[in-house]
Design an enzyme around this catalytic site. Structure first.
Site, PDB file in Angstrom:
ATOM      1  N   ASP A  39      51.468  37.155  37.730  1.00 26.95           N
ATOM      2  CA  ASP A  39      50.639  37.474  38.909  1.00 26.95           C
ATOM      3  C   ASP A  39      50.657  38.840  39.186  1.00 26.95           C
ATOM      4  O   ASP A  39      51.504  39.502  39.322  1.00 26.95           O
ATOM      5  CB  ASP A  39      51.258  36.675  40.185  1.00 26.95           C
ATOM      6  CG  ASP A  39      50.196  36.479  41.230  1.00 26.95           C
ATOM      7  OD1 ASP A  39      49.562  37.584  41.570  1.00 26.95           O
ATOM      8  OD2 ASP A  39      50.243  35.449  42.139  1.00 26.95           O
ATOM      9  N   CYS A  97      44.434  34.985  43.551  1.00 27.85           N
ATOM     10  CA  CYS A  97      45.100  34.195  42.825  1.00 27.85           C
ATOM     11  C   CYS A  97      44.499  32.762  42.868  1.00 27.85           C
ATOM     12  O   CYS A  97      44.238  32.482  41.479  1.00 27.85           O
ATOM     13  CB  CYS A  97      46.486  33.766  43.770  1.00 27.85           C
ATOM     14  SG  CYS A  97      47.437  35.246  43.982  1.00 27.85           S
ATOM     15  N   LYS A 130      54.524  28.985  39.759  1.00 28.03           N
ATOM     16  CA  LYS A 130      53.231  29.067  40.547  1.00 28.03           C
ATOM     17  C   LYS A 130      52.018  28.346  39.930  1.00 28.03           C
ATOM     18  O   LYS A 130      51.522  28.863  38.585  1.00 28.03           O
ATOM     19  CB  LYS A 130      53.037  30.599  40.718  1.00 28.03           C
ATOM     20  CG  LYS A 130      51.900  31.014  41.527  1.00 28.03           C
ATOM     21  CD  LYS A 130      51.848  32.341  42.076  1.00 28.03           C
ATOM     22  CE  LYS A 130      51.080  32.646  43.139  1.00 28.03           C
ATOM     23  NZ  LYS A 130      51.169  33.823  43.259  1.00 28.03           N
ATOM     24  N   HIS A 176      32.401  53.972  48.218  1.00 27.29           N
ATOM     25  CA  HIS A 176      31.081  52.769  48.681  1.00 27.29           C
ATOM     26  C   HIS A 176      31.673  52.394  49.923  1.00 27.29           C
ATOM     27  O   HIS A 176      33.200  51.725  49.980  1.00 27.29           O
ATOM     28  CB  HIS A 176      31.341  51.901  47.403  1.00 27.29           C
ATOM     29  CG  HIS A 176      30.349  51.059  47.399  1.00 27.29           C
ATOM     30  ND1 HIS A 176      30.279  49.559  48.195  1.00 27.29           N
ATOM     31  CD2 HIS A 176      29.050  50.926  46.860  1.00 27.29           C
ATOM     32  CE1 HIS A 176      29.513  48.982  48.142  1.00 27.29           C
ATOM     33  NE2 HIS A 176      28.487  49.681  47.292  1.00 27.29           N
ATOM     34  N   ASP A 213      46.832  36.137  36.382  1.00 25.21           N
ATOM     35  CA  ASP A 213      45.646  35.806  37.259  1.00 25.21           C
ATOM     36  C   ASP A 213      44.706  37.195  37.503  1.00 25.21           C
ATOM     37  O   ASP A 213      43.484  36.820  37.640  1.00 25.21           O
ATOM     38  CB  ASP A 213      46.145  35.061  38.398  1.00 25.21           C
ATOM     39  CG  ASP A 213      47.118  35.832  39.309  1.00 25.21           C
ATOM     40  OD1 ASP A 213      47.352  36.936  38.921  1.00 25.21           O
ATOM     41  OD2 ASP A 213      47.312  35.393  40.512  1.00 25.21           O
ATOM     42  N   HIS A 214      45.526  38.317  37.744  1.00 22.56           N
ATOM     43  CA  HIS A 214      44.719  39.283  37.873  1.00 22.56           C
ATOM     44  C   HIS A 214      45.577  40.567  38.171  1.00 22.56           C
ATOM     45  O   HIS A 214      46.641  40.473  37.477  1.00 22.56           O
ATOM     46  CB  HIS A 214      44.044  39.448  39.588  1.00 22.56           C
ATOM     47  CG  HIS A 214      44.886  38.905  40.649  1.00 22.56           C
ATOM     48  ND1 HIS A 214      45.979  39.927  40.814  1.00 22.56           N
ATOM     49  CD2 HIS A 214      45.258  37.688  41.142  1.00 22.56           C
ATOM     50  CE1 HIS A 214      46.923  39.165  41.842  1.00 22.56           C
ATOM     51  NE2 HIS A 214      46.339  38.099  41.972  1.00 22.56           N
TER      52      HIS A 214
END
Length: 524
Positions: free
Chosen positions: A31, A71, A119, A242, A304-305
């Site tokens: 994760d 997630c 997980k 931004h 996941d990221h």
């Protein structure tokens, strides 16, 4: 394609003597692991011996991306092989239906002995209640800090190795299963291990509903980090950010001052947490090697990221910047090229067809992804199906006040928001501008127009954004009405911040206007 896959594995594994046409499959998904650490200069910041092992004996994808930088939606895409707007996995509460067919389901149906540990986080309601109800903050004209301020925390001493106990327990279970079950079976097996690390820990002082803003490690793991290589990221002035990035910076509690020492500590501790995750991957690889299973096992490591770790004045994910959206993807195993670095753009939806092709199993339904096995295989028996020259990522959850869509094509990263009109887009040349500090959308209008046209052929993103807003409104209204007179107290304690209750009480009319178009008597 199925026949070609079977011929390939028979050719490559014909002498192994154990279900020769059916290799075992092991996936370790961490994760919040920054994919840039798995190659080039990023790998020098922290010692990651087992990721390096996979890199040397297998193939490394240099441009792998999450399909959603959070997630549950990300994992939903990986497990289903479909983009987020198709699964409607909008946030950490709204993901896949419990009866959705995953690639693991198909492997089990085809005779694989399967095991899933750790997980998972891909079915609706399995993760975060707060994500179900925090979406209302996106459309009302006031800001709430939704996270604790990021901090680092030193624990233990040089003998303190097992910090994330839950992950270590699941890793122990995985290696025990390999030794006591998989090694004794005549069937091929598929094992999935999901890790929490290197996701930051919950900040306990902020209460039970706080998010994860503590980067925690011990001297043992900190020794694995080359502190002199830990950089202090460049930040734009807040006035030049931004509007969506500025909103995220505020809600993530990063808009106040940080010293360089604080920033470096957060980043150093994050890298140390990556080293601990790498050791868990190593324990799984060691178990496969010691049981004689490694030679006939495809090992996949991904995440996941990523984690921003104070890049762009943010931590956590929920952003399309590289630190958040770029994930590691390494594959080793029989028939996979060694030491190969693949430049092809790929994403997590590609893992579904890839795993099935490794196993010689036919996919079910229409998939968003494409098998990446032909890109790394030693065999020429695979048809070289053209992989798209783009990847798509999208985000619809909290800590961002507009649905976000990222299209990566070549050296361009195009980011569109909401309906494509109300929020200005961003365009980065990630080859020339690795820090992503120069939005060149106004300098290259032709590129912007071309990429926006391509994006709209992939997803009707204004329509999707509208559907997400409608979902957010209905979900919040139903939740609010279910609480009755307890609403104000419950929402004030949903996420910790000293001004929550004051802000909510002062803005009930704004919330009512958002829900109903005009104010009404509050339930709270």
């Amino acid at each position: 394609m199925l026949l070609l896959a079977l011929l390939f594995f028979i050719q490559n594994y014909g002498g192994s003597g154990r279900n020769v046409a059916r290799p075992n499959i092991v996936m370790v998904m961490s994760d919040a692991f920054d994919g840039r650490l798995s190659f080039d200069t990023g790998s020098k910041v922290v010692q990651l011996p087992y990721i390096n092992y996979l890199s040397e004996l297998g193939s490394t994808f240099l441009n792998a991306y999450t399909n959603s930088p959070i997630c549950c939606p990300s994992r939903a895409a990986m497990w289903s092989g479909q983009f987020v707007h198709l699964t409607q996995s909008w946030n950490n509460y709204k993901c896949l239906d419990a009866n959705s067919t995953t690639w693991m389901d198909l492997l089990e149906r085809s005779g694989y002995h399967t095991k899933m540990l750790g997980k998972l986080d891909y079915t609706s309601g399995s993760h975060s209640l707060s994500n179900r109800v925090e979406a209302w903050t996106r459309d009302v004209q006031f800001l709430l800090r939704q996270e604790g301020r990021p901090v680092s925390q030193l624990v233990g001493n040089m003998s303190t190795i097992r910090i994330m106990e839950i992950d270590w327990e699941n890793t122990d279970k995985a290696t025990q299963w390999i030794r006591q079950t998989a090694a004794l079976s005549n069937e091929p097996f598929a094992l999935y291990l999901g890790l929490n690390l290197p996701h930051p820990y919950k900040t306990e002082s902020l209460g039970p509903t706080a998010g994860g803003s503590t980067f925690r490690s011990s001297p043992y793991w900190l020794k694995k980090v080359s502190s002199e290589l830990v950089s202090i990221p460049k930040w734009l002035p807040m006035a030049a950010m931004h509007p969506v990035d500025l909103y995220s910076t505020f809600t993530k509690n990063c808009s106040s001052e940080f010293t360089e020492e604080e920033i470096k500590h957060i980043r150093t501790f994050y890298y140390a947490m990556c080293a601990e995750a790498d050791a868990m991957l190593g324990q799984v690889i060691s178990a496969l090697r010691e049981t004689g299973l490694l030679d006939n096992t495809a090992v996949i490591f991904t995440a996941d990221h990523g984690e921003l770790a104070m890049e762009h004045r943010q931590f956590y994910k929920m952003s399309m910047f590289e630190g958040s959206s770029h994930v590691p993807l390494l594959i080793m195993g029989p028939g996979v090229k060694s030491g190969l670095q693949v430049h092809q753009l790929v994403s997590l939806v590609d893992l579904y067809p890839t795993v099935l092709e490794i196993a010689g199993v036919s996919a079910v339904g229409n998939l968003s992804g494409h098998s990446i096995l032909p890109l790394i295989s030693k065999s020429r028996n695979f048809s070289k199906t053209k992989h798209p020259e783009w990847v798509l990522s999208e985000y619809h959850g909290c800590n961002a006040n507009a649905s976000t869509y990222m299209l990566r094509v070549g050296h361009w990263k195009y980011i569109a928001y909401a309906d494509g009109l109300s929020v200005p887009p961003q365009l980065f040349n990630v080859t020339m501008d690795k820090d992503e500090l120069h939005n060149v959308v106004l300098k290259f209008p032709d590129v912007q127009a071309q990429l926006d046209k391509l994006l709209r052929t992939i997803v009707d993103y204004p329509k999707v954004s509208s559907a997400v807003r409608l979902y957010n409104k209905k979900a919040f209204a139903a939740w609010r009405d279910s609480l009755g007179s307890n609403y104000t107290e419950v929402i004030a304690n949903l996420r910790w911040h000293v001004d929550w209750q004051k802000d909510i009480l002062a803005n009930e009319k704004a919330i009512d206007t958002w829900l109903h178009g005009s104010s009404r008597t509050s339930n709270g």
